[in-house]
Design a protein around this motif. Structure first.
Motif, PDB file in Angstrom:
ATOM      1  N   UNK A   1       0.817  -1.213   0.000  1.00 33.37           N
ATOM      2  CA  UNK A   1       0.000   0.000   0.000  1.00 33.37           C
ATOM      3  C   UNK A   1       0.848   1.259   0.000  1.00 33.37           C
ATOM      4  N   UNK A   2       1.942   1.239   0.751  1.00 38.79           N
ATOM      5  CA  UNK A   2       2.812   2.409   0.832  1.00 38.79           C
ATOM      6  C   UNK A   2       3.475   2.707  -0.512  1.00 38.79           C
ATOM      7  N   UNK A   3       3.709   1.668  -1.311  1.00 42.43           N
ATOM      8  CA  UNK A   3       4.403   1.825  -2.588  1.00 42.43           C
ATOM      9  C   UNK A   3       3.455   1.749  -3.790  1.00 42.43           C
ATOM     10  N   UNK A   4       2.161   1.719  -3.533  1.00 40.93           N
ATOM     11  CA  UNK A   4       1.222   1.654  -4.661  1.00 40.93           C
ATOM     12  C   UNK A   4       1.355   2.928  -5.502  1.00 40.93           C
ATOM     13  N   UNK A   5       1.289   2.764  -6.796  1.00 46.13           N
ATOM     14  CA  UNK A   5       1.404   3.910  -7.695  1.00 46.13           C
ATOM     15  C   UNK A   5       2.823   4.273  -8.062  1.00 46.13           C
ATOM     16  N   UNK A   6       3.799   3.438  -7.687  1.00 43.27           N
ATOM     17  CA  UNK A   6       5.184   3.718  -8.055  1.00 43.27           C
ATOM     18  C   UNK A   6       5.369   3.563  -9.565  1.00 43.27           C
ATOM     19  N   UNK A   7       5.990   4.553 -10.160  1.00 43.58           N
ATOM     20  CA  UNK A   7       6.306   4.490 -11.585  1.00 43.58           C
ATOM     21  C   UNK A   7       7.673   3.851 -11.793  1.00 43.58           C
ATOM     22  N   UNK A   8       8.635   4.243 -10.936  1.00 46.16           N
ATOM     23  CA  UNK A   8       9.977   3.679 -11.042  1.00 46.16           C
ATOM     24  C   UNK A   8      10.782   3.978  -9.791  1.00 46.16           C
ATOM     25  N   UNK A   9      11.753   3.138  -9.526  1.00 43.82           N
ATOM     26  CA  UNK A   9      12.761   3.390  -8.498  1.00 43.82           C
ATOM     27  C   UNK A   9      14.113   3.282  -9.185  1.00 43.82           C
ATOM     28  N   UNK A  10      14.940   4.320  -9.033  1.00 49.52           N
ATOM     29  CA  UNK A  10      16.202   4.361  -9.766  1.00 49.52           C
ATOM     30  C   UNK A  10      17.372   4.652  -8.843  1.00 49.52           C
ATOM     31  N   UNK A  11      18.480   3.952  -9.073  1.00 50.90           N
ATOM     32  CA  UNK A  11      19.734   4.244  -8.382  1.00 50.90           C
ATOM     33  C   UNK A  11      20.450   5.321  -9.192  1.00 50.90           C
ATOM     34  N   UNK A  12      20.353   6.556  -8.736  1.00 54.51           N
ATOM     35  CA  UNK A  12      20.941   7.687  -9.457  1.00 54.51           C
ATOM     36  C   UNK A  12      22.461   7.603  -9.426  1.00 54.51           C
ATOM     37  N   UNK A  13      22.994   7.271  -8.265  1.00 54.86           N
ATOM     38  CA  UNK A  13      24.415   6.991  -8.080  1.00 54.86           C
ATOM     39  C   UNK A  13      24.508   6.039  -6.898  1.00 54.86           C
ATOM     40  N   UNK A  14      25.689   5.591  -6.492  1.00 52.35           N
ATOM     41  CA  UNK A  14      25.762   4.570  -5.442  1.00 52.35           C
ATOM     42  C   UNK A  14      25.046   4.908  -4.140  1.00 52.35           C
ATOM     43  N   UNK A  15      24.898   6.186  -3.810  1.00 48.48           N
ATOM     44  CA  UNK A  15      24.261   6.556  -2.544  1.00 48.48           C
ATOM     45  C   UNK A  15      23.058   7.471  -2.733  1.00 48.48           C
TER      46      UNK A  15
END
Length: 538
Positions: free
Chosen positions: A146-160
């Motif tokens: 439920x907390x993550x519903x509607x996520x389009x994407x999760x991206x690692x922009x850089x290592x941190x």
């Protein structure tokens, strides 16, 4: 570092601070140095904690029962933490974050040097792996999903640096990252099946490490050597004080109390009303705090033929004497429900007039729905008796006596109730399968978006609600970044749920623990669970 306007709104923040402070007797009550023992914190020792039940799972992302959360919470860290008194979200694994203007993009800047107990490092990719895997958790992962519903994407922009992008504004997400349900696990754990994680546990970066789990008997944790990335709310830097934590499953409240009095255990959960007098004072401290979120009540399967009729649902709502139940069964200070949300939840609306006990009104509603009283007092229509089954689970000693009173109160207006007990580990499966008329439950979260998680037909919809304007209110409150607008929408949602009796609120869950005075700084977190990093014995 930016924070969502919804969490900085003065009225909401002040409300949360005032209400929480009014019920939190002390976050560090067991740390009062008026008791026996040393007044200076010291390292070492074992804390033995007796709890009443076991959820049958040791994965924080899947556990929903408070008595299991107490232990497994200690094994994982979260991106953020939440201050219990004010509701402010503060750094933990994320040292800072940025949120765009419409709250669709959340960028977290991670602390360096954080490792999991298998030696692997915390990176943006690990966070991405965690969030990408949440939809695959199944029935037990409904809160995280439920907390993550509607996520389009999760991206690692850089290592941190990790960026989470939603399809539409999502005002609740920052607070969600402070919960145990989104606790961060190692990539090795993420690759395991949900069933493996439940039975074997997970590799976390938390201050304690799971050493042994014996289902329905005990959970044993050991201090994580070298831990040095605790929440900004914690007073101690570095490793925890305690060497070991042992959580013993002791279902009987009287036996738990006796174990604490005799010194066999150091703390107990779910203190029963009958044991308060014996435990109060002397070498034992009682700690109390009302849980925010959806109150204890009857979750209604709105698709059942008998419960599709709003008058029947409203009759159940009116037939319950909440004050009698709170005063008779629950610990001192427990409040009757005055909304579907507890009064410690930001955005709470007082709907006590809608939840007033009125047996006469209940009878009139049932008459209007065509249910006539029979010779035995139980109502019937078309040759069928008005009989309902309440499913319940023994994760709190108060559940059965509370429901026996509910049973009596509903019988008094002509509704026959059968109480059916199940195993705690089967709670999620019961909701998912829909094999219930009514189910005794609550959900703890210090954000009103818990209403969307619980009652939106666009999510799991365990309570089989029909699609109505409630969906719009729930979706809109999660999407707006306007604090005043969000508050109005949360108010509307509460009224729709209560006035249509989609849920039957009964009593606010109050966490009551009893702790030996040799135990210091055993703290409540924002969800009225416990944090044991700062706890010490002396």
């Amino acid at each position: 570092m930016n924070a969502l306007p919804a969490f900085r709104a003065p009225r909401w923040a002040t409300l949360a601070a005032l209400l929480t402070a009014s019920v939190l007797l002390t976050a560090c009550g067991s740390g009062d140095d008026s008791g026996s023992g040393s007044s200076r914190p010291k390292s070492g020792g074992t804390l033995t904690f007796a709890v009443g039940s076991d959820a049958g799972c040791v994965d924080p992302q899947q556990v929903g029962s408070n008595e299991s959360i107490y232990s497994v919470r200690q094994t994982v860290d979260s991106l953020t933490d939440q201050e219990p008194r004010t509701g402010k979200v503060v750094p933990w694994l994320a040292k800072s974050w940025d949120i765009n203007a419409d709250a669709t993009e959340f960028t977290f800047h991670l602390r360096s040097g954080v490792t999991f107990s298998d030696g692997s490092q915390l990176t943006a990719q690990v966070v991405k792996d965690n969030f990408d895997a949440v939809p695959k958790l199944g029935a037990l992962g409904v809160l995280a999903q439920g907390y993550l519903s509607g996520v389009k994407s999760t991206a690692a922009v850089d290592p941190l640096t990790v960026k989470v992008t939603f399809k539409e504004p999502n005002a609740q997400f920052l607070q969600a990252t402070s919960t145990h349900s989104l606790g961060i696990e190692s990539s090795a754990s993420v690759k395991k099946t949900p069933q493996q994680k439940c039975s074997d546990g997970v590799i976390g970066s938390g201050p304690f490490v799971l050493k042994q789990y014996v289902q329905n008997q005990s959970i044993t944790l050991a201090k994580r050597t070298g831990y040095d990335w605790g929440s900004s709310l914690w007073s101690k830097k570095g490793e925890a004080y305690l060497d070991k934590l042992v959580f013993k499953v002791v279902p009987e409240a009287g036996v738990r109390a006796g174990g604490l009095q005799s010194g066999q255990v150091d703390a107990i959960s779910s203190v029963g009303k009958a044991n308060e007098a014996a435990l109060g004072g002397g070498q034992i401290t009682l700690l109390r705090r009302a849980n925010p979120g959806v109150v204890f009540g009857l979750g209604v399967n709105n698709s059942r033929p008998l419960l599709k009729n709003v008058k029947v649902r409203q009759a159940i709502l009116a037939a319950i004497d909440r004050k009698q139940i709170a005063d008779t069964v629950f610990p001192t200070g427990t409040q009757p429900a005055t909304s579907v949300l507890a009064h410690t939840t930001p955005g709470y609306t007082d709907l006590s007039s809608d939840l007033a006990f009125d047996a006469g009104k209940a009878k009139s509603l049932l008459e209007a729905a065509g249910w006539k009283a029979g010779s035995d007092g139980i109502r019937a229509k078309d040759g069928k008796k008005l009989s309902l089954t309440i499913r319940w689970f023994p994760n709190a000693a108060t559940n059965q006596p509370a429901l026996e009173l509910v049973q009596q109160q509903l019988k008094a207006v002509g509704i026959d109730v059968v109480l059916k007990q199940g195993q705690v580990s089967q709670f999620a499966a019961t909701l998912q399968g829909g094999d219930f008329d009514l189910v005794w439950s609550n959900v703890t979260r210090s954000d009103p978006d818990i209403l969307r998680t619980s009652f939106s037909t666009r999510l799991a919809n365990f309570y089989r609600l029909p699609a109505t304007s409630l969906d719009t209110a729930l979706s809109s409150q999660a999407a707006t970044t306007d604090a005043a607008k969000r508050e109005r929408l949360v108010d509307e949602a509460q009224k729709l749920i209560v006035q249509n009796a989609y849920n039957v609120p009964v009593v606010e869950l109050q966490t009551q623990l009893a702790v030996s005075k040799k135990v210091h700084s055993l703290d409540f977190d924002s969800g009225s669970r416990i944090q044991l990093h700062d706890t010490w014995i002396g």
